[in-house]
Enzyme design. Structure first.
Site, PDB file in Angstrom:
ATOM      1  N   LYS A 201      -9.875   5.624  -6.877  1.00 26.35           N
ATOM      2  CA  LYS A 201     -11.042   4.753  -7.036  1.00 26.35           C
ATOM      3  C   LYS A 201     -10.880   3.536  -6.135  1.00 26.35           C
ATOM      4  CE  LYS A 201     -13.936   2.341 -10.348  1.00 26.35           C
ATOM      5  NZ  LYS A 201     -15.128   2.996  -9.750  1.00 26.35           N
ATOM      6  N   LYS A 238      -0.948  -7.357   5.602  1.00 26.25           N
ATOM      7  CA  LYS A 238      -0.810  -8.683   4.998  1.00 26.25           C
ATOM      8  C   LYS A 238      -0.660  -9.745   6.088  1.00 26.25           C
ATOM      9  CE  LYS A 238       1.582  -6.356   1.257  1.00 26.25           C
ATOM     10  NZ  LYS A 238       2.902  -5.852   0.835  1.00 26.25           N
ATOM     11  N   GLU A 289       1.841   1.324  -5.540  1.00 23.91           N
ATOM     12  CA  GLU A 289       2.958   2.053  -4.943  1.00 23.91           C
ATOM     13  C   GLU A 289       4.214   1.211  -5.107  1.00 23.91           C
ATOM     14  OE1 GLU A 289       3.288   2.364  -0.743  1.00 23.91           O
ATOM     15  OE2 GLU A 289       2.556   0.349  -0.358  1.00 23.91           O
ATOM     16  N   ARG A 293      12.531  -1.090  -0.505  1.00 27.83           N
ATOM     17  CA  ARG A 293      13.223  -1.821   0.559  1.00 27.83           C
ATOM     18  C   ARG A 293      12.970  -3.303   0.380  1.00 27.83           C
ATOM     19  NH1 ARG A 293       8.636  -3.420   3.368  1.00 27.83           N
ATOM     20  NH2 ARG A 293       6.957  -1.899   3.299  1.00 27.83           N
ATOM     21  N   VAL A 296       8.729  -7.703   3.984  1.00 22.91           N
ATOM     22  CA  VAL A 296       8.526  -8.752   4.998  1.00 22.91           C
ATOM     23  C   VAL A 296       8.431 -10.131   4.323  1.00 22.91           C
ATOM     24  CG1 VAL A 296       6.936  -9.627   6.765  1.00 22.91           C
ATOM     25  CG2 VAL A 296       7.342  -7.159   6.588  1.00 22.91           C
ATOM     26  N   ARG A 339       2.283 -15.030   8.691  1.00 17.90           N
ATOM     27  CA  ARG A 339       2.859 -14.177   9.743  1.00 17.90           C
ATOM     28  C   ARG A 339       2.238 -14.547  11.083  1.00 17.90           C
ATOM     29  NH1 ARG A 339       3.505  -8.019   7.311  1.00 17.90           N
ATOM     30  NH2 ARG A 339       3.820  -8.606   5.132  1.00 17.90           N
TER      31      ARG A 339
HETATM   32  P1  ADP Z   1       0.288   0.874   2.141  1.00 18.18           P
HETATM   33  O1  ADP Z   1       1.339   1.885   1.864  1.00 18.18           O
HETATM   34  O2  ADP Z   1      -0.354   1.080   3.442  1.00 18.18           O
HETATM   35  O3  ADP Z   1       0.806  -0.510   1.924  1.00 18.18           O
HETATM   36  P2  ADP Z   1      -1.180   0.555  -0.340  1.00 18.18           P
HETATM   37  O4  ADP Z   1      -1.552   1.647  -1.276  1.00 18.18           O
HETATM   38  O5  ADP Z   1      -0.107  -0.365  -0.751  1.00 18.18           O
HETATM   39  O6  ADP Z   1      -0.859   1.171   1.075  1.00 18.18           O
HETATM   40  O7  ADP Z   1      -2.500  -0.297  -0.048  1.00 18.18           O
HETATM   41  C1  ADP Z   1      -2.557  -1.285   0.938  1.00 18.18           C
HETATM   42  C2  ADP Z   1      -3.772  -2.184   0.683  1.00 18.18           C
HETATM   43  O8  ADP Z   1      -4.981  -1.438   0.720  1.00 18.18           O
HETATM   44  C3  ADP Z   1      -3.789  -2.875  -0.667  1.00 18.18           C
HETATM   45  O9  ADP Z   1      -3.035  -4.063  -0.683  1.00 18.18           O
HETATM   46  C4  ADP Z   1      -5.256  -3.125  -0.865  1.00 18.18           C
HETATM   47  O10 ADP Z   1      -5.703  -4.249  -0.155  1.00 18.18           O
HETATM   48  C5  ADP Z   1      -5.892  -1.903  -0.264  1.00 18.18           C
HETATM   49  N1  ADP Z   1      -6.053  -0.854  -1.298  1.00 18.18           N
HETATM   50  C6  ADP Z   1      -5.219   0.154  -1.565  1.00 18.18           C
HETATM   51  N2  ADP Z   1      -5.660   0.916  -2.567  1.00 18.18           N
HETATM   52  C7  ADP Z   1      -6.827   0.370  -2.958  1.00 18.18           C
HETATM   53  C8  ADP Z   1      -7.799   0.701  -3.965  1.00 18.18           C
HETATM   54  N3  ADP Z   1      -7.653   1.776  -4.746  1.00 18.18           N
HETATM   55  N4  ADP Z   1      -8.888  -0.084  -4.070  1.00 18.18           N
HETATM   56  C9  ADP Z   1      -9.076  -1.146  -3.267  1.00 18.18           C
HETATM   57  N5  ADP Z   1      -8.216  -1.513  -2.322  1.00 18.18           N
HETATM   58  C10 ADP Z   1      -7.093  -0.765  -2.160  1.00 18.18           C
HETATM   59  P1  ADP Z   2       5.428  -5.452   3.730  1.00 18.69           P
HETATM   60  O1  ADP Z   2       4.768  -5.578   2.432  1.00 18.69           O
HETATM   61  O2  ADP Z   2       6.893  -5.556   3.687  1.00 18.69           O
HETATM   62  O3  ADP Z   2       4.778  -6.282   4.754  1.00 18.69           O
HETATM   63  P2  ADP Z   2       4.266  -3.394   5.257  1.00 18.69           P
HETATM   64  O4  ADP Z   2       3.545  -2.279   4.597  1.00 18.69           O
HETATM   65  O5  ADP Z   2       3.486  -4.422   5.990  1.00 18.69           O
HETATM   66  O6  ADP Z   2       5.131  -3.985   4.117  1.00 18.69           O
HETATM   67  O7  ADP Z   2       5.374  -2.794   6.230  1.00 18.69           O
HETATM   68  C1  ADP Z   2       6.439  -3.540   6.763  1.00 18.69           C
HETATM   69  C2  ADP Z   2       6.790  -3.046   8.112  1.00 18.69           C
HETATM   70  O8  ADP Z   2       7.111  -1.687   8.102  1.00 18.69           O
HETATM   71  C3  ADP Z   2       5.669  -3.223   9.088  1.00 18.69           C
HETATM   72  O9  ADP Z   2       6.265  -3.583  10.303  1.00 18.69           O
HETATM   73  C4  ADP Z   2       5.026  -1.850   9.146  1.00 18.69           C
HETATM   74  O10 ADP Z   2       4.472  -1.631  10.424  1.00 18.69           O
HETATM   75  C5  ADP Z   2       6.221  -0.952   8.889  1.00 18.69           C
HETATM   76  N1  ADP Z   2       5.861   0.232   8.113  1.00 18.69           N
HETATM   77  C6  ADP Z   2       5.820   0.363   6.796  1.00 18.69           C
HETATM   78  N2  ADP Z   2       5.559   1.618   6.417  1.00 18.69           N
HETATM   79  C7  ADP Z   2       5.407   2.325   7.542  1.00 18.69           C
HETATM   80  C8  ADP Z   2       5.114   3.689   7.841  1.00 18.69           C
HETATM   81  N3  ADP Z   2       4.953   4.613   6.890  1.00 18.69           N
HETATM   82  N4  ADP Z   2       5.045   4.053   9.129  1.00 18.69           N
HETATM   83  C9  ADP Z   2       5.219   3.152  10.090  1.00 18.69           C
HETATM   84  N5  ADP Z   2       5.501   1.859   9.875  1.00 18.69           N
HETATM   85  C10 ADP Z   2       5.597   1.438   8.624  1.00 18.69           C
HETATM   86 MG    MG Z   3       1.543  -1.223   0.153  1.00 20.51          MG
END
Ligand code: ADP
Ligand code: ADP
Ligand code: MG
Length: 454
Positions: A201, A238, A289, A293, A296, A339
Site C-alpha cells: 500500500k 535521504k 525493512e 549495517r 549513513v 548530506r
Molecule cells: P530502500 O531499501 O530503497 O531504502 P524502503 O522500503 O526503505 O526502500 O523505502 C524507501 C523510502 O520510500 C521510504 O523512506 C519512503 O519514503 C518511501 N516508501 C517506501 N515504502 C513506502 C510506502 N509503502 N508508502 C509510501 N512511501 C513508501
Molecule cells: P542509509 O539509510 O544508510 O542512507 P541508503 O539506503 O541511503 O541507506 O544506502 C546507503 C548507501 O548504500 C548509499 O550509498 C546507497 O547508494 C548504497 N546502497 C544501499 N543499498 C544498496 C543496493 N541494494 N544497491 C546499491 N547500493 C545500495
Molecule cells: Mg530503506
C-alpha cells in the site's frame, strides 16, 4: 581486542571507521581504487592497499581483490561500512571461512533481512505492524492486480532486493500496474540480481522514522532512540536526518523500540542495525525493512546518545558485552545531519565531478564534519555523489536548525557543483523550520520552486 582492522569501503565512512580504530589503539588498513589515491581515507588510515581501477566493479566490489587485500594486510577483522559488501551474507561467510571477523551481524541474520519480503514476514511473526501488502513475492501481474484491488490504489511495486531508494515504483490503477509490471521486474533483475517484486500500500504523506538497534553475542539487544529521515529526494534518497523525531511521544518511542528489538532478536541479530518504519499522522507505525549495517545517518544518534556506535560495533564484534542496558540510554539535545552531495540542483541533481578548488568547511561549537574531501581533491564520476555530512547538535531542535543554517551559510565549495544552495533553501523553509515535514516535503518544495521560477 583486535590489533588491526581493514576497512572495506571508501570516502567519509572509511575515515569515520579509521578514527574509531585510532582512538581504540587499533591499526587501520584502508582499501582504495586508482581513482581514490588522494582521498582522505587513504591518508588517515595507518596502511592502504590499492584494490583496482576506478570503477566499483573493478575495485571496491571486486570480491577477490578485496579478500586478497584482507589477507595481505594481516587484519583480524573487517569493517564493511555501508553500501558495498556491508549487506552481502556471502562476504561475511567468506571472511568467516578465512578466520577473519566480520564487524556486523551473523550471515544468517543478514540473509533473513536481506530481502524485503522475508523481512516483512519476520515482522509479522513477532507482531510488529507492517505496511499492508502481499505476504511474499507476487507471482505475476494478475496476482498483483488482485492484491492491489484488495489494498486500494495507489500501491508500490518494490524489488525485494532493492535498496538506496531504487527499485520502488508507484502505480495508480490496474492499467498502470499491468503496464509497469514487466519493466519493474526486469529492472529489478538487472539492478539487484532478483526480479522478485512485492506489492505494498502506498502510505500517503508518511514520516520516515527508524530505530537504531544494537545487539551483542549474549542475546542482549537494545534500541538507541530513533532518527527521522522524511526529507528525501523524489527518488527516496535521504538528504537531511535528525534525532530525536520531533513529534515522538514516550509511548510511541517505546512501542517502536520494543518492536524493533523483537524483530532483531527473532533473527539472532548482533551488532548495529536499523529498523525502518513509516509513521502516519495518527501515530500508527508500520515496519518497512531492516538495514543490517551501520547507517549513513548514524552520527545524529551518536550526538544525542553520547555513544560511539562504530567503537561499540568493534567491541561487540570482538566478543564484548553491551556496556549498558535499555534503562541506561538517555537522549539529550537535538542533532541534524545534512548530506552534502556533488549534484547540480538546477539540473535535476545531475552528478558533478572534477577538482575541488575551494573547500571552506563550517566549524564551531556543535558542528561536526564527516568527510574525505579537501581543496585540491578530485571528485571522480565513479562513485556515490556524497562529499560530506554536516552534523549539528544543540539543546533544542530550533537551535539545531539555526546552527545548521549557519553552517550551510559558511560552507563554500568551488570547482564542482554541490547541493549546498538547495540545502540552504530547505532549512529556511517554514515547514522545515516548524518541523512539519513528511516524505512529500522535498518533492513539493521542488514543485514550488518550479512554479516560482516560471
Ligand atoms: P530502500 O531499501 O530503497 O531504502 P524502503 O522500503 O526503505 O526502500 O523505502 C524507501 C523510502 O520510500 C521510504 O523512506 C519512503 O519514503 C518511501 N516508501 C517506501 N515504502 C513506502 C510506502 N509503502 N508508502 C509510501 N512511501 C513508501
Ligand atoms: P542509509 O539509510 O544508510 O542512507 P541508503 O539506503 O541511503 O541507506 O544506502 C546507503 C548507501 O548504500 C548509499 O550509498 C546507497 O547508494 C548504497 N546502497 C544501499 N543499498 C544498496 C543496493 N541494494 N544497491 C546499491 N547500493 C545500495
Ligand atoms: Mg530503506
Amino acid at each position: 581486542m583486535f590489533k588491526k582492522i581493514l576497512i572495506a569501503n571508501r570516502g567519509e565512512i572509511s575515515c569515520r571507521v579509521a578514527r574509531a580504530c585510532r582512538e581504540m589503539g587499533i591499526k587501520s588498513v584502508a582499501i582504495y581504487s586508482e581513482a581514490d589515491r588522494d582521498s582522505l581515507h587513504v591518508k588517515i588510515a595507518d596502511e592502504a592497499i590499492c584494490v583496482g581501477a576506478g570503477s566499483n566493479s573493478d575495485s571496491y566490489l571486486n570480491l577477490a581483490n578485496v579478500l586478497m587485500a584482507v589477507q595481505i594486510s594481516g587484519a583480524e577483522a573487517v569493517h564493511p561500512g555501508y553500501g558495498y559488501f556491508s549487506e552481502r551474507a556471502n562476504f561475511a561467510e567468506a571472511l568467516k571461512s578465512l578466520g577473519i571477523t566480520f564487524i556486523g551481524p551473523p550471515p544468517d541474520a543478514i540473509e533473513a533481512m536481506g530481502d524485503k519480503a522475508k523481512a516483512k514476514a519476520v515482522a509479522i511473526k513477532v507482531g510488529c505492524p507492517v505496511v499492508p501488502g502481499s505476504s511474499g513475492p507476487v507471482a505475476n501481474e494478475q496476482e498483483a492486480v488482485k492484491l492491489a484491488e484488495g489494498i486500494g490504489y495507489p500501491v508500490l511495486l518494490k524489488a525485494v532486493a532493492g535498496g538506496g531508494g531504487r527499485g520502488i515504483r508507484r502505480v495508480d490503477s490496474a492499467e498502470e500496474l499491468v503496464s509497469n509490471w514487466k519493466l519493474a521486474q526486469s529492472e529489478a533483475q538487472a539492478s539487484f540480481g532478483s526480479g522478485e517484486l512485492i506489492v505494498e500500500k502506498y502510505v500517503v504523506e508518511p514520516r520516515h522514522v527508524e530505530v537504531q538497534v544494537m545487539g551483542d553475542s549474549f542475546k542482549n539487544v537494545v534500541y538507541l532512540g530513533e532518527r527521522e529521515c522524511s526529507a528525501q529526494t523524489v527518488r527516496h534518497q535521504k538528504i537531511i536526518e535528525e534525532a530525536p523525531y520531533a513529534l515522538m511521544s514516550p509511548r510511541l518511542r517505546k512501542a517502536m523500540g520494543d518492536s524493533a528489538v523483537k524483530v532483531a532478536k527473532h533473527v539472532g541479530y548482533t551488532n548495529a542495525g536499523t529498523v525502518e518504519f513509516l509513521v502516519t499522522k495518527d501515530e500508527k507505525f508500520y515496519f518497512l525493512e531492516m538495514n543490517t549495517r551501520l547507517q549513513v545517518e548514524h552520527p545524529v544518534t551518536e550526538q544525542v546518545t553520547d555513544v560511539d556506535l562504530v567503537q561499540l560495533q568493534i567491541r561487540i564484534a570482538a566478543g564484548e558485552k553491551l556496556p549498558f542496558t535499555q534503562r541506561d540510554i538517555e537522549l539529550k539535545g537535538h542533532a541534524i545531519e545534512a548530506r552534502i552531495t556533488a549534484q547540480d540542483p538546477d539540473r535535476d541533481f545531475a552528478p558533478s565531478s572534477g577538482k575541488i578548488t575551494v573547500w571552506n568547511a563550517p566549524g564551531g561549537r556543535g558542528v561536526r564534519m564527516d568527510t574525505h574531501c579537501y581543496a585540491g581533491f578530485t571528485v571522480s564520476p565513479y562513485y556515490d555523489p556524497m562529499l560530506a555530512k554536516v552534523i549539528v547538535t544543540a539543546p533544542t531542535r530550533q537551535q539545531a536548525v539555526e546552527k545548521l543554517a549557519t553552517a550551510l551559510h559558511e560552507f563554500q565549495v568551488e570547482g564542482i557543483l554541490t547541493n549546498i544552495s538547495f540545502l540552504r533553501k530547505m532549512v529556511a523553509h517554514p515547514k522545515f523550520v516548524s518541523g512539519d515535514i513528511d516524505t512529500s516535503f522535498v518533492p513539493k518544495m521542488l514543485e514550488e520552486s518550479l512554479v516560482y521560477a516560471s
